[in-house]
Design a protein around this motif. Structure first.
Motif, PDB file in Angstrom:
ATOM      1  N   ALA A   1     -26.018   2.632   6.955  1.00 42.76           N
ATOM      2  CA  ALA A   1     -24.690   3.237   6.857  1.00 42.76           C
ATOM      3  C   ALA A   1     -24.543   4.038   5.569  1.00 42.76           C
ATOM      4  O   ALA A   1     -23.985   5.146   5.565  1.00 42.76           O
ATOM      5  CB  ALA A   1     -23.616   2.147   6.937  1.00 42.76           C
ATOM      6  N   ALA A   2     -25.044   3.502   4.469  1.00 44.60           N
ATOM      7  CA  ALA A   2     -24.972   4.218   3.191  1.00 44.60           C
ATOM      8  C   ALA A   2     -25.815   5.487   3.241  1.00 44.60           C
ATOM      9  O   ALA A   2     -25.419   6.531   2.706  1.00 44.60           O
ATOM     10  CB  ALA A   2     -25.446   3.306   2.058  1.00 44.60           C
TER      11      ALA A   2
ATOM     12  N   ALA B   1     -33.413  -1.990   0.457  1.00 47.74           N
ATOM     13  CA  ALA B   1     -34.400  -1.160  -0.229  1.00 47.74           C
ATOM     14  C   ALA B   1     -35.753  -1.865  -0.276  1.00 47.74           C
ATOM     15  O   ALA B   1     -36.803  -1.233  -0.104  1.00 47.74           O
ATOM     16  CB  ALA B   1     -33.920  -0.843  -1.641  1.00 47.74           C
ATOM     17  N   GLY B   2     -35.723  -3.180  -0.475  1.00 48.13           N
ATOM     18  CA  GLY B   2     -36.981  -3.926  -0.496  1.00 48.13           C
ATOM     19  C   GLY B   2     -37.659  -3.933   0.855  1.00 48.13           C
ATOM     20  O   GLY B   2     -38.897  -3.808   0.951  1.00 48.13           O
ATOM     21  N   VAL B   3     -36.872  -4.046   1.908  1.00 48.13           N
ATOM     22  CA  VAL B   3     -37.436  -4.019   3.260  1.00 48.13           C
ATOM     23  C   VAL B   3     -38.106  -2.672   3.530  1.00 48.13           C
ATOM     24  O   VAL B   3     -39.231  -2.610   4.048  1.00 48.13           O
ATOM     25  CB  VAL B   3     -36.337  -4.299   4.309  1.00 48.13           C
ATOM     26  CG1 VAL B   3     -36.854  -4.024   5.714  1.00 48.13           C
ATOM     27  CG2 VAL B   3     -35.862  -5.732   4.199  1.00 48.13           C
TER      28      VAL B   3
ATOM     29  N   ASP C   1     -30.504  -6.556  11.725  1.00 52.60           N
ATOM     30  CA  ASP C   1     -30.550  -7.092  10.358  1.00 52.60           C
ATOM     31  C   ASP C   1     -29.357  -6.535   9.580  1.00 52.60           C
ATOM     32  O   ASP C   1     -29.232  -5.315   9.425  1.00 52.60           O
ATOM     33  CB  ASP C   1     -31.864  -6.681   9.698  1.00 52.60           C
ATOM     34  CG  ASP C   1     -32.033  -7.310   8.320  1.00 52.60           C
ATOM     35  OD1 ASP C   1     -31.371  -6.830   7.374  1.00 52.60           O
ATOM     36  OD2 ASP C   1     -32.815  -8.259   8.192  1.00 52.60           O
ATOM     37  N   PRO C   2     -28.456  -7.373   9.056  1.00 56.38           N
ATOM     38  CA  PRO C   2     -27.238  -6.858   8.405  1.00 56.38           C
ATOM     39  C   PRO C   2     -27.528  -6.061   7.134  1.00 56.38           C
ATOM     40  O   PRO C   2     -26.859  -5.057   6.865  1.00 56.38           O
ATOM     41  CB  PRO C   2     -26.436  -8.126   8.096  1.00 56.38           C
ATOM     42  CG  PRO C   2     -27.430  -9.237   8.123  1.00 56.38           C
ATOM     43  CD  PRO C   2     -28.475  -8.846   9.115  1.00 56.38           C
ATOM     44  N   GLY C   3     -28.509  -6.477   6.353  1.00 53.18           N
ATOM     45  CA  GLY C   3     -28.833  -5.746   5.128  1.00 53.18           C
ATOM     46  C   GLY C   3     -29.369  -4.359   5.432  1.00 53.18           C
ATOM     47  O   GLY C   3     -28.999  -3.377   4.762  1.00 53.18           O
TER      48      GLY C   3
ATOM     49  N   GLY D   1     -29.767  -2.386  -6.953  1.00 50.63           N
ATOM     50  CA  GLY D   1     -28.408  -2.011  -6.573  1.00 50.63           C
ATOM     51  C   GLY D   1     -27.851  -2.881  -5.478  1.00 50.63           C
ATOM     52  O   GLY D   1     -28.432  -3.912  -5.099  1.00 50.63           O
ATOM     53  N   ARG D   2     -26.714  -2.441  -4.918  1.00 51.41           N
ATOM     54  CA  ARG D   2     -26.021  -3.228  -3.903  1.00 51.41           C
ATOM     55  C   ARG D   2     -26.813  -3.300  -2.611  1.00 51.41           C
ATOM     56  O   ARG D   2     -26.576  -4.180  -1.772  1.00 51.41           O
ATOM     57  CB  ARG D   2     -24.640  -2.652  -3.636  1.00 51.41           C
ATOM     58  CG  ARG D   2     -24.639  -1.223  -3.132  1.00 51.41           C
ATOM     59  CD  ARG D   2     -23.229  -0.712  -2.906  1.00 51.41           C
ATOM     60  NE  ARG D   2     -22.558  -1.476  -1.875  1.00 51.41           N
ATOM     61  CZ  ARG D   2     -21.389  -1.136  -1.338  1.00 51.41           C
ATOM     62  NH1 ARG D   2     -20.768  -0.046  -1.773  1.00 51.41           N
ATOM     63  NH2 ARG D   2     -20.842  -1.847  -0.377  1.00 51.41           N
TER      64      ARG D   2
END
Length: 482
Positions: A301-302, A449-451, A293-295, A443-444
């Motif tokens: 990574a962050a 964050a929702g997942v 999943d890209p998101g 945020g970005r």
């Protein structure tokens, strides 16, 4: 009191000129050459028993290289098992294993009205295929003066509490392996301890060894570093719990310095451990359901970047003077005698067993009370139950050897199970806080964050029945300390 430090060999030469340590007598240190040879059998039979056989100028002594079941507090010289041992009763054949050659310099210094004898040895450890420069400092004198001298030295040079005796360091050089940690895990009270203050001294000494042993590993981001941060954080929490447990039995204010130091260390370890769990456990668990999943990958990574930032801050703290000072304060506290007097206004229990029973009863009662109507408790209340469970487990671990049979271990095992289930909920609360650091739901990384938030909420719903079952299983246990 005697108190040992290890230091950079190049730095110790100037210790005698420290302005804060004004030499008395004739102001001229006494110096002599010194050579120590450690022996063992080819199979390292003595080392297997935690022992070292040292020869110095034709005199032999059998000393401990690693702690046994009895107390050997950090920063204290190696216990001598026997002077002039019967060599015929030792493993055979014996052969030289490692050697220390250098100089021993002794000087007497005055701090206020008290004198401190400072002996430092500087030289080379040698084995067959390796050598290593070393320096040790031994302070002898009245407790307050020794404390002040140790702090002055640590502020002037990179001096710290040794994580291994000189014998253990020499043997490690000879075997090509790092010295084993002096202590690991939860403290265990030796059978020889029956006094309340002596029990606290042993516990703090044990946990100081644990903290110092893992500190060199904690800066890395590999598996060993992650485990080191975890073990250090647990040791700090155990130490703070011990201070809370034993506070009524010692003089008021005796804990102030080490309490603040442990709190500061815990504040450094906490963020690193939270990001470790988030990066290594929480996100991979979600990734199994949402591979590639890209998101979620961007969020991971962050999170990894933030983890590295906190680990770098922790590494800087552990390499600094504040951490070295904390190690000295903890080791000095464990060895000091001055604080081991119960305050007159408190009726201290007459025995360690009675004291332990009082503590266990109190913490059990608090936990059971907090868990009433468990099925109706909200997340903050369940977090309170988790903290009560943790405090009860730490107390049970500290006093486990005072009781016969399997009841104490069963009690600890069931507490650990309850704590593990409650920890799942806590991981969700911590994850929410960490997501705020990354920008939160607006945020970005809002999608990621929702997942994560949805995953943690679903997991919390599934874990509650297990929490209730684990609590009921624990609650039905008899009070084995009664």
């Amino acid at each position: 009191m005697q108190f040992e430090l290890t230091a950079d060999p190049e730095a110790v030469a100037g210790l005698g000129r420290l302005k804060a340590l004004t030499a008395i007598r004739d102001g001229r240190p006494r110096s002599q050459s010194v050579k120590t040879i450690w022996h063992d059998s080819p199979e390292h039979a003595l080392l297997a028993d935690g022992l070292a056989l040292a020869e110095q100028r034709g005199t032999w002594r059998l000393e401990r290289a690693q702690p046994g079941t009895d107390t050997w507090l950090p920063a204290q010289p190696a216990p001598i098992v026997t002077e002039s041992p019967d060599l015929g009763s030792l493993p055979s054949p014996l052969a030289p294993l490692a050697t220390f050659e250098g100089r021993r310099t002794t000087s007497v210094h005055r701090l206020g009205e008290a004198a401190v004898t400072m002996t430092f040895e500087k030289g080379i450890l040698r084995a067959v295929t390796a050598e290593q420069p070393v320096a040790r400092i031994l302070l002898s004198g009245e407790e307050p003066a020794v404390h002040d001298a140790a702090v002055l030295i640590a502020d002037a040079v990179s001096a710290a509490v040794p994580v291994a005796s000189l014998a253990a360091q020499a043997i490690a050089l000879a075997t090509g392996r790092a010295p084993p940690a002096r202590r690991r895990g939860a403290p265990v009270l030796p059978a020889s301890i029956n006094g309340v203050p002596d029990a606290l001294a042993h516990i703090i000494g044990h946990l100081t060894d644990v903290v110092l042993a893992y500190a060199p590993l904690a800066a890395s981001l590999d598996e060993a570093g992650t485990e080191a941060v975890h073990q250090m954080r647990v040791a700090v929490r155990r130490a703070r719990s011990a201070l809370s447990i034993f506070r009524p039995a010692v003089e008021s204010g005796a804990f102030d310095v080490i309490t603040s130091g442990l709190k500061a260390l815990g504040g450094q370890l906490g963020p690193s451990r939270d990001w470790d769990v988030f990066v290594d456990e929480t996100i991979p668990a979600i990734g199994e359901a949402l591979p590639d999943d890209p998101g979620l990958s961007r969020l991971a990574a962050a999170a990894s970047r933030r983890r590295r930032e906190h680990r770098a801050a922790l590494a800087a703290y552990l390499a600094g003077s504040d951490f070295r000072r904390l190690g000295i304060e903890l080791a000095w506290f464990a060895a000091a005698k001055a604080w081991r007097t119960a305050p007159t206004e408190v009726d201290a229990p007459p025995t360690l067993t009675a004291f332990g029973a009082t503590v266990l009863q109190h913490r059990w009662k608090k936990l059971v009370g907090a868990g009433k109507r468990m099925e109706e408790l909200d997340i903050p209340a369940l977090h309170g139950v988790r903290l009560r469970a943790k405090r009860a487990r730490y107390a049970a671990e500290m006093f486990a050897t005072l009781y016969q049979g399997k009841a104490a271990h069963r009690f600890i095992r069931r507490l650990s199970g309850l704590q593990e289930h409650l920890g799942v909920l806590n991981d969700g609360a911590v994850a929410t806080h960490l997501l705020q650091e990354l920008g939160g739901p607006s945020g970005r990384h809002a999608y990621g964050a929702g997942v994560v938030a949805g995953f943690m909420a679903a997991r919390a719903g599934k874990i509650r029945p297990r929490i209730i079952l684990a609590f009921e299983k624990f609650r039905r246990q008899p009070a084995y300390w009664a």
